[in-house]
Design a protein around this motif. Sequence first.
Motif, PDB file in Angstrom:
ATOM      1  N   LEU A  12       0.832  -1.204   0.000  1.00  0.00           N
ATOM      2  CA  LEU A  12       0.000   0.000   0.000  1.00  0.00           C
ATOM      3  C   LEU A  12       0.864   1.250   0.000  1.00  0.00           C
ATOM      4  CD1 LEU A  12      -2.902   1.068   0.131  1.00  0.00           C
ATOM      5  CD2 LEU A  12      -2.728   1.038   2.629  1.00  0.00           C
ATOM      6  N   ALA A  13       1.953   1.224   0.764  1.00  0.00           N
ATOM      7  CA  ALA A  13       2.859   2.375   0.792  1.00  0.00           C
ATOM      8  C   ALA A  13       3.505   2.597  -0.570  1.00  0.00           C
ATOM      9  CB  ALA A  13       3.932   2.155   1.854  1.00  0.00           C
ATOM     10  N   ILE A  14       3.860   1.497  -1.252  1.00  0.00           N
ATOM     11  CA  ILE A  14       4.455   1.612  -2.587  1.00  0.00           C
ATOM     12  C   ILE A  14       3.455   2.213  -3.563  1.00  0.00           C
ATOM     13  CG2 ILE A  14       5.345   0.291  -4.541  1.00  0.00           C
ATOM     14  CD1 ILE A  14       6.531  -1.672  -2.517  1.00  0.00           C
ATOM     15  N   ARG A  15       2.199   1.802  -3.452  1.00  0.00           N
ATOM     16  CA  ARG A  15       1.167   2.358  -4.332  1.00  0.00           C
ATOM     17  C   ARG A  15       0.993   3.847  -4.105  1.00  0.00           C
ATOM     18  NH1 ARG A  15      -3.608  -2.259  -3.664  1.00  0.00           N
ATOM     19  NH2 ARG A  15      -2.430  -4.010  -4.596  1.00  0.00           N
ATOM     20  N   TYR A  16       0.977   4.258  -2.836  1.00  0.00           N
ATOM     21  CA  TYR A  16       0.842   5.680  -2.530  1.00  0.00           C
ATOM     22  C   TYR A  16       2.031   6.474  -3.069  1.00  0.00           C
ATOM     23  CZ  TYR A  16      -3.285   5.362   0.474  1.00  0.00           C
ATOM     24  OH  TYR A  16      -4.564   5.200   0.935  1.00  0.00           O
ATOM     25  N   ILE A  17       3.206   5.902  -2.962  1.00  0.00           N
ATOM     26  CA  ILE A  17       4.403   6.585  -3.461  1.00  0.00           C
ATOM     27  C   ILE A  17       4.340   6.741  -4.977  1.00  0.00           C
ATOM     28  CG2 ILE A  17       6.899   6.394  -3.753  1.00  0.00           C
ATOM     29  CD1 ILE A  17       6.986   5.012  -1.013  1.00  0.00           C
ATOM     30  N   ILE A  18       3.963   5.656  -5.659  1.00  0.00           N
ATOM     31  CA  ILE A  18       3.851   5.718  -7.125  1.00  0.00           C
ATOM     32  C   ILE A  18       2.781   6.720  -7.543  1.00  0.00           C
ATOM     33  CG2 ILE A  18       3.246   4.408  -9.189  1.00  0.00           C
ATOM     34  CD1 ILE A  18       4.449   1.937  -7.841  1.00  0.00           C
ATOM     35  N   GLY A  20       1.726   9.287  -5.810  1.00  0.00           N
ATOM     36  CA  GLY A  20       2.205  10.633  -5.508  1.00  0.00           C
ATOM     37  C   GLY A  20       3.173  11.144  -6.552  1.00  0.00           C
ATOM     38  N   VAL A  21       4.079  10.258  -7.019  1.00  0.00           N
ATOM     39  CA  VAL A  21       5.046  10.663  -8.041  1.00  0.00           C
ATOM     40  C   VAL A  21       4.335  10.994  -9.353  1.00  0.00           C
ATOM     41  CG1 VAL A  21       6.969   9.867  -9.464  1.00  0.00           C
ATOM     42  CG2 VAL A  21       6.946   9.378  -7.016  1.00  0.00           C
ATOM     43  N   MET A  26       2.216  15.163 -13.226  1.00  0.00           N
ATOM     44  CA  MET A  26       1.115  15.794 -13.958  1.00  0.00           C
ATOM     45  C   MET A  26       0.865  17.233 -13.519  1.00  0.00           C
ATOM     46  SD  MET A  26      -1.719  12.743 -14.373  1.00  0.00           S
ATOM     47  CE  MET A  26      -1.794  12.392 -12.614  1.00  0.00           C
ATOM     48  N   VAL A  27       1.031  17.499 -12.221  1.00  0.00           N
ATOM     49  CA  VAL A  27       0.689  18.810 -11.679  1.00  0.00           C
ATOM     50  C   VAL A  27       1.843  19.800 -11.794  1.00  0.00           C
ATOM     51  CG1 VAL A  27       0.059  20.032  -9.551  1.00  0.00           C
ATOM     52  CG2 VAL A  27      -1.034  17.859 -10.115  1.00  0.00           C
ATOM     53  N   TYR A  28       3.074  19.285 -11.801  1.00  0.00           N
ATOM     54  CA  TYR A  28       4.221  20.194 -11.715  1.00  0.00           C
ATOM     55  C   TYR A  28       4.308  21.214 -12.854  1.00  0.00           C
ATOM     56  CZ  TYR A  28       8.872  22.071 -11.175  1.00  0.00           C
ATOM     57  OH  TYR A  28       9.916  22.939 -11.031  1.00  0.00           O
ATOM     58  N   PRO A  29       3.991  20.860 -14.121  1.00  0.00           N
ATOM     59  CA  PRO A  29       4.052  21.898 -15.166  1.00  0.00           C
ATOM     60  C   PRO A  29       3.201  23.126 -14.842  1.00  0.00           C
ATOM     61  CG  PRO A  29       3.892  19.751 -16.169  1.00  0.00           C
ATOM     62  CD  PRO A  29       3.713  19.537 -14.702  1.00  0.00           C
TER      63      PRO A  29
END
Length: 279
Positions: A12-18, A20-21, A26-29
């Motif tokens: 679950l933590a790996i899924r959240y990390i993926i 989030g990345v 997508m949002v950073y631009p």
Amino acid sequence: MVGSKRSRKSSLAIRYIIAGVLLLVMVYPYLYMVLNSFADWTQVDRKLIPSSYTLKSYTWLFTGGETGITRPWLGAFVNSIIVSLLSTFLMMMFGVMVAYALSKLKWRGRDTVNNFILFHMFFPAIILLIPSFLIIQKLGWYDTYWALIIPKGVSLWAIFMYTNFFKAVPSVFIEAAKLDGARDFQILYKIMMPMSKSITSVVFLFLLMERWTELLWDMIMVRSDGMLTLNVLLSQMFGPYGSYPGPLYAGSVLLSLPIIILFIIFGKNFQKGMQVSLK
């Protein structure tokens, strides 16, 4: 048991990390554009995250900066609002009426019209650009609100979306309303429209966003500064003001801000409408 719980938590933590990345990618631009619109001019496009911020870029837009030539940003913003809202209203109004006629009324040639609409949806609109421009000139609408609103007042996509939705509505409601003496317009606006709030949110946001960001048509149909829309005014800055990236970012933020605000307001209905439209 303990090992399985730990493996579940780690997965679950790996899924959240993926997730989030991917969200950051997508949002950073857009975040980059916002940060650089407020960044000190010495740091614009030179750092991923500027460390010094100022309102100079926004002040430059409305005062003309070093050029001393003020641009009609407020007027262009108002023009964009007027043109986008009225065009979207017309597209939705005609879309609802045509869709009701295609889905719930029986008349000769209905299937032919429906097939023509489907065919025309895949027809390149740019081919009709020159004939449309000549017609606008003949009507005397050039450089007026009429040229920006009326030709964009029909959306085949809106007709298609509403037609598919209305077909799924049971005809029992319509037959019961007709037995009570209701006419087609009353059935449409008192029964069909309240039942289609979710899909209406989707259609409204997509049509408004499409019209708000329209560039080519507005550039061709507008000549005077008093009729400029915000996207046309922003596009004009890339030539003479290309050496001022900060104001360009600020103008882009102003152009995207209304769409973001509307999406926040209608976000829940938009999600429901997308679920309905994808079924």
